[in-house]
Enzyme design. Structure first.
Site, PDB file in Angstrom:
ATOM      1  CB  CYS A  35      -3.420   3.640  -1.428  1.00 28.71           C
ATOM      2  SG  CYS A  35      -4.688   4.824  -1.228  1.00 28.71           S
TER       3      CYS A  35
ATOM      4  CG  HIS B   2      -1.709   0.963   1.431  1.00 31.58           C
ATOM      5  ND1 HIS B   2      -1.628   2.267   1.803  1.00 31.58           N
ATOM      6  CD2 HIS B   2      -3.305   0.769   1.209  1.00 31.58           C
ATOM      7  CE1 HIS B   2      -2.907   3.001   1.900  1.00 31.58           C
ATOM      8  NE2 HIS B   2      -3.760   2.246   1.539  1.00 31.58           N
TER       9      HIS B   2
ATOM     10  CD  GLN C  51      -7.038  -4.479   4.289  1.00 30.02           C
ATOM     11  OE1 GLN C  51      -7.976  -5.034   4.819  1.00 30.02           O
ATOM     12  NE2 GLN C  51      -7.074  -3.239   4.089  1.00 30.02           N
TER      13      GLN C  51
ATOM     14  CG  ASP D  33       0.377  -2.192   6.276  1.00 31.75           C
ATOM     15  OD1 ASP D  33      -0.522  -2.389   6.897  1.00 31.75           O
ATOM     16  OD2 ASP D  33       0.429  -1.595   5.240  1.00 31.75           O
TER      17      ASP D  33
ATOM     18  CE  LYS E  71      -7.259   0.024   6.219  1.00 28.58           C
ATOM     19  NZ  LYS E  71      -8.163   0.662   5.441  1.00 28.58           N
TER      20      LYS E  71
END
Lengths: 158, 420
Positions: free
Chosen positions: B378, B137, B217, B214, B240
């Site tokens: 993104c 991302h 998700q 990261d 999220k």
């Protein structure tokens, strides 16, 4: 489905499939790049300007059906117009898709371009319809780039 | 706390996932959009918030609001203990060693920028290298480009194959004595790929290189154990994972956080201040200047309570089932191409329909009451890899249903009719 059919009318779908004036214009004396940084749409408008008249106009680029059809019909509408007439069309079109102009009540020169009036009900798509017009306007003014980046906050990122 | 008890009861019953019961926990789901029941399939952009999170935030604002870590008065102590209580919940949720390793930030983007400024600007020098992956991302790419530009360092990229899987064989070759950090996503937001981060961490550590993950998700779809992964940093966005926006966490190993420069300067992050110099507070305060998003952090704590109250194994199994069902049904439609076909995937499904632009797909689906994301997500380098300007993306949460997948499929067929 009535709202949807209003946006994706046959004319728009047809221009999307077979965009008019969709090629680089040899002999153009003005070129402008349009870019929507939020959705990645980009197009180039080629203009042949002669004695204050847009003699010829074309575009190439990638984008959604709305932006492609808007660009295609923009080239048809502006070709042969004087600089002043093109300016008037640009402002009328922009006011229509942002809901400032009632194309049925107020006098205007939009003609067939009125089929884009439905875009004003889709705030996320207003930029798609107006990108080609901003780019043409930049070419008219002699600028090399146009962007939808600085449009109003109501014109939302798709 | 009736709602919390209800939730726990639902969890206990949820051997077979009772999706209708779970949907009742999410008030937003019961509305109609354009005259049709909302089908919310944009969970990877932001997930919806259950009632107990909404109520916890409202209770805080109604009864406990004050600034934290400052006043000696009753309300300030209430607010401080709720805020620090949320940090404890985060610590247990990701299995950090200590709560002070969990820094509250606005979300993953701020978390990664914290590491870029705190670690990168201190330890990265000219000629050094930062490794990212091709599927990152922009939030895990642009900060590192900015750092490389500032320092004269070099960005190296782990490539991916056409299924959307990282080519790990090429990873080892990218590591050398100049490598200062590896930055990789746990789950790709555009492709759904679950990356083998534990393996990546092990290989990087063999070369003495720290790793940032990261987890935007990852946290909503996988069980996260930062000690098991052994990653050096792990970033989470609360919104999220069913919490309010403005809540997020940067986990970092204490030994790194203590060595790093502060990020944002101001109140709360100092020990002493004179005009000659200031000294900084211990972690986590060193990284939490100014008044934080207290209500959001407390909301994140409540979202973790909610997740602990449901059968997460069953929830994740339900998500995988939805993904498999949607993949099978969409694949069977002529003209639909799935973007991202890795063997290990979370419930994120990118696709394109012939040469119809995804923004047109998104508008037509919206008219059917279906919320998806259309665009480059993104992740422009990912779009470039697959040769598409953008994709449509349906992302499923445990409250989505097979009937909603059927509505998605019917709407995709409508798109094909319109553009035939």
């Amino acid at each position: 489905m009535s709202e949807l059919s209003e946006l994706y009318q046959q004319v728009i779908l047809d221009h999307n499939k077979k965009p008019r004036n969709f090629q680089k214009l040899e002999g153009a004396n003005r070129t402008s790049e349009g870019f929507n940084p939020l959705c990645g749409d980009q197009l180039t408008v080629y203009m042949l300007m002669d004695e204050g008249v847009v003699r010829d106009l074309s575009f190439v680029g990638t984008g959604c059906a709305i932006s492609k059809a808007a660009a295609s019909m923009m080239t048809q509408a502006v070709k042969g117009k004087t600089r002043e007439e093109a300016q008037v069309l640009f402002h009328e079109f922009h006011r229509m898709v942002t809901g400032e102009l009632d194309e049925e009540a107020e006098e205007n020169h939009l003609g067939r371009l009125k089929i884009f009036a439905g875009v004003r009900d889709y705030p996320a798509r207003v930029k798609c319809a107006s990108l080609a017009w901003h780019t043409m306007h930049a070419a008219l003014e002699g600028a090399e780039t146009a962007t939808t980046e600085n449009l109003g906050p109501g014109e939302v990122n798709p | 706390m009736a709602a919390a008890e209800d939730t726990i009861r639902a969890g206990a019953e949820a051997k077979a996932w009772d999706v209708e019961r779970v949907r009742e926990d999410f008030p937003v789901l019961s509305q109609t959009v354009n005259g049709k029941p909302l089908v919310y399939l944009d969970n990877a952009a932001s997930a919806q918030v259950p009632r107990i999170v909404i109520e916890r935030g409202a209770k805080y604002l109604r009864e406990e609001h004050s600034n934290i870590h400052r006043g000696v008065h009753y309300l300030s102590q209430k607010a401080t203990s709720a805020y620090e209580g949320a940090r404890e919940k985060v610590k247990r949720f990701i299995n950090a060693r200590e709560a002070r390793e969990c820094i509250f930030v606005r979300g993953v983007t701020e978390g990664i920028n914290l590491v870029m400024h705190g670690y990168g600007r201190k330890f990265v020098r000219e000629g050094d290298e930062i490794v990212v992956s091709e599927m990152e991302h922009h939030s895990n790419l642009v900060p590192w480009q900015m750092l490389c530009e500032e320092k004269g360092a070099r960005l190296r990229v782990i490539p991916m194959n056409d299924e959307g899987e990282l080519v790990l064989d090429e990873f080892d070759g990218l590591l050398n004595e100049r490598t200062k950090l590896v930055c990789v996503g746990h789950v790709s937001n555009s492709l759904g790929t679950v990356n083998p981060v534990k393996e990546i961490v092990a290989r990087a550590h063999k070369q003495g290189v720290p790793v940032l993950v990261d987890g935007a998700q990852g946290a909503p779809h996988l069980k996260v154990d930062v000690q098991d992964l052994d990653c050096d940093f792990y970033a989470i966005s609360g919104h999220k994972m069913f919490a309010p926006t403005g809540s997020g966490v940067l986990y970092g190993k204490a030994e790194w956080l203590e060595k790093m420069n502060p990020f944002i300067g101001g109140g709360s992050m100092i020990r002493t201040v004179t005009f000659e110099r200031s000294t900084y507070a211990a972690i986590p305060d060193k990284f939490e200047a100014g008044t934080p998003a207290i209500a959001s952090a407390i909301g994140l704590g409540a979202a973790i309570d909610y997740l602990n109250g449901i059968d997460r194994e069953a929830a994740h199994a339900h998500e995988r089932e939805l993904l498999a069902y949607a993949t099978e049904r969409l694949t069977s439609i002529e003209g639909v191409r799935i973007i991202g076909t890795a063997r290990e995937k979370a419930s994120v499904l990118g696709f394109v329909i012939g040469d119809v632009h995804p923004h047109d797909v998104g508008t037509i689906l919206d008219q059917e009451g279906i919320a998806i994301r259309a665009g480059h997500h993104c992740a422009q380098p990912v779009m470039q890899h697959f040769g598409v300007p953008a994709t449509a993306r349906a992302s499923f949460a445990f409250y989505n249903t097979k009937e909603e997948v059927d509505r998605l499929v019917a709407a995709v067929q409508k798109v094909i009719e319109v553009f035939a």
